[in-house]
Design an enzyme around this catalytic site. Structure first.
Site, short mmCIF file in Angstrom:
data_model
loop_
_atom_site.label_atom_id
_atom_site.label_comp_id
_atom_site.label_asym_id
_atom_site.label_seq_id
_atom_site.Cartn_x
_atom_site.Cartn_y
_atom_site.Cartn_z
N ARG A 107 6.94 26.48 40.33
CA ARG A 107 6.66 26.34 38.89
C ARG A 107 7.52 25.19 38.40
O ARG A 107 8.75 25.23 38.52
CB ARG A 107 7.02 27.62 38.14
CG ARG A 107 7.09 27.42 36.63
CD ARG A 107 7.18 28.70 35.87
NE ARG A 107 5.90 29.38 35.88
CZ ARG A 107 5.57 30.39 35.06
NH1 ARG A 107 6.43 30.82 34.15
NH2 ARG A 107 4.38 30.95 35.13
N HIS A 134 -2.44 26.02 35.07
CA HIS A 134 -1.87 27.32 35.50
C HIS A 134 -2.96 28.09 36.26
O HIS A 134 -3.47 29.10 35.78
CB HIS A 134 -1.39 28.09 34.27
CG HIS A 134 -0.49 29.25 34.59
ND1 HIS A 134 -0.06 29.55 35.86
CD2 HIS A 134 0.06 30.19 33.77
CE1 HIS A 134 0.72 30.62 35.81
NE2 HIS A 134 0.80 31.03 34.55
N GLN A 137 -2.92 32.07 37.04
CA GLN A 137 -3.22 32.93 35.89
C GLN A 137 -4.72 33.12 35.74
O GLN A 137 -5.21 34.24 35.51
CB GLN A 137 -2.65 32.30 34.62
CG GLN A 137 -2.94 33.11 33.37
CD GLN A 137 -2.24 34.46 33.38
OE1 GLN A 137 -1.05 34.53 33.59
NE2 GLN A 137 -2.99 35.54 33.18
N ASP A 225 -3.34 31.86 23.60
CA ASP A 225 -2.02 31.75 24.24
C ASP A 225 -1.01 31.40 23.16
O ASP A 225 -1.39 31.07 22.02
CB ASP A 225 -2.07 30.68 25.35
CG ASP A 225 -0.86 30.72 26.27
OD1 ASP A 225 -0.03 31.66 26.15
OD2 ASP A 225 -0.73 29.83 27.12
N CYS A 266 -2.38 35.51 28.38
CA CYS A 266 -1.66 35.53 29.67
C CYS A 266 -0.27 36.11 29.55
O CYS A 266 0.33 36.46 30.57
CB CYS A 266 -1.62 34.12 30.26
SG CYS A 266 -0.64 32.96 29.29
N ARG A 294 -2.26 39.45 38.34
CA ARG A 294 -1.53 38.33 38.94
C ARG A 294 -1.14 38.71 40.38
O ARG A 294 -1.25 37.91 41.31
CB ARG A 294 -0.28 38.00 38.13
CG ARG A 294 -0.54 37.46 36.73
CD ARG A 294 -1.19 36.09 36.77
NE ARG A 294 -0.37 35.12 37.49
CZ ARG A 294 0.67 34.46 36.98
NH1 ARG A 294 1.01 34.64 35.72
NH2 ARG A 294 1.34 33.57 37.70
N1 CP Z 1 1.72 34.30 32.30
C1 CP Z 1 2.79 33.87 32.98
O1 CP Z 1 2.73 32.91 33.78
O2 CP Z 1 3.91 34.59 32.75
P1 CP Z 1 5.39 34.17 33.17
O3 CP Z 1 5.73 32.91 32.41
O4 CP Z 1 6.25 35.34 32.74
O5 CP Z 1 5.43 33.93 34.65
#
Ligand code: CP
Length: 308
Positions: A107, A134, A137, A225, A266, A294
């Site tokens: 990430r 992403h 997700q 979001d 998400c 997830r």
């Molecule tokens: N939705 C998501 O990626 O959550 P986090 O940022 O907690 O990993």
């Protein structure tokens, strides 16, 4: 070996197979404790590195638990604690990590970092979020939609708010899974036009409708979001809130969608900003199923990357 970098660059048949495998793996372990091993242990003897240059709850825990359920071992690494955060190049980091681990999930901020990691790693690399996309997700979200409502192909998905990285992966998924996509939000926060055009070229409708009520008319799925993403400057907060307030998902907006429309977010959410608690906790909301999925979707992604 296959990298999982984005939904639009992954073969649609492979994406479909991952969703189906995720669902089968989820079904197979129903009623089991979370720490119980899956019957199949395809990651036995494999080490997975989970690198985070940004905060995470869902991605961190779901990848870690998922790899362990498949028999693998994990190490969670903070970018700032690695030499990566102190000037070692991405390319050198990728080559070094590839000598220790079998799979890398990262990430990060810039997409270029992800792409450089993938170019120089000799093991698969998974995109755990960049400023631009992403994909993990949205694999979970497709799984979630189909669990509740059947095939997503041909459905109308409406994204309301900021055309951010999660929105981008939803647009990619529209083209690959064959659903129609409507974006509603202010012009300054539109998704990348190229993403919408790419979806259209794959034969689906991808449109912008500035009026949120019109946009949501007849929707099968409404998604939003947070109004300020991790990479956005906090100084933008007040302006973003003023711009995005008309795009809040509340009960009045959901009433414009089909009666059985689902609501997704998400997470993490700022309750009563981008969506009201009444919607988030209401009968159409599947936000916690998305979070759970997830885990299942990413197990399928890891297996696909490793060809196991
Ligand atoms: N939705 C998501 O990626 O959550 P986090 O940022 O907690 O990993």
């Amino acid at each position: 070996m296959s990298h999982f970098l984005d939904i639009n660059t992954t073969d649609p048949a492979a994406l479909r197979a991952m969703i189906d495998q995720a669902r089968a793996m989820k079904d197979a372990r129903r009623g089991q404790p979370k720490g119980a091993s899956d019957a199949d242990q395809p990651l036995a003897g494999r080490m997975v590195a989970l690198i985070f240059e940004k905060p995470s709850t869902r991605t961190r825990v779901s990848f870690d638990v998922g790899a362990r359920q498949l028999g693998g071992q994990t190490m969670v690494l903070s970018g700032s604690d690695m030499q990566l955060g102190h000037g070692e190049t991405i390319a050198d980091t990728a080559r070094v990590l590839s000598r220790y681990v079998d799979l890398i999930m990262i990430r990060t901020f810039e997409e270029a970092t992800l792409l450089e990691m993938a170019e120089y790693a000799s093991v698969p690399v998974i995109n755990g979020l960049t400023n631009r996309t992403h994909p993990c997700q949205i694999m979970a979200d497709v799984l979630t939609y189909e669990e509740h409502r059947g095939p997503i192909r041909g459905r109308k998905v409406v994204w309301t708010g900021d055309g951010n990285n999660v929105c981008a992966s939803f647009i990619h998924a529209a083209g690959q899974f064959g659903f129609d996509f409507t974006f509603t939000g202010p012009p300054t926060l539109d998704p990348e036009p190229g993403f919408m055009e790419e979806a259209r070229q794959k034969g689906v409708t991808a449109v912008i409708e500035r009026d949120p009520a019109k946009a949501v008319d007849g929707a099968d799925l409404v998604v939003t979001d947070t109004w300020v993403s991790m990479h956005d400057p906090q100084s933008a907060r007040e302006r973003r809130h003023n711009q995005l307030r008309p795009y809040q998902v509340n009960e009045a907006l959901m009433a414009r969608a089909k009666p059985d429309a689902l609501f997704m977010h998400c997470l993490p959410a700022h309750r009563d900003d981008e969506a009201t608690s009444a919607v988030m906790d209401g009968p159409n909301s599947v936000i916690f199923d998305e979070a759970e999925n997830r885990l299942h979707a990413q197990k399928a992604i890891m297996r696909w990357c490793l060809g196991i």
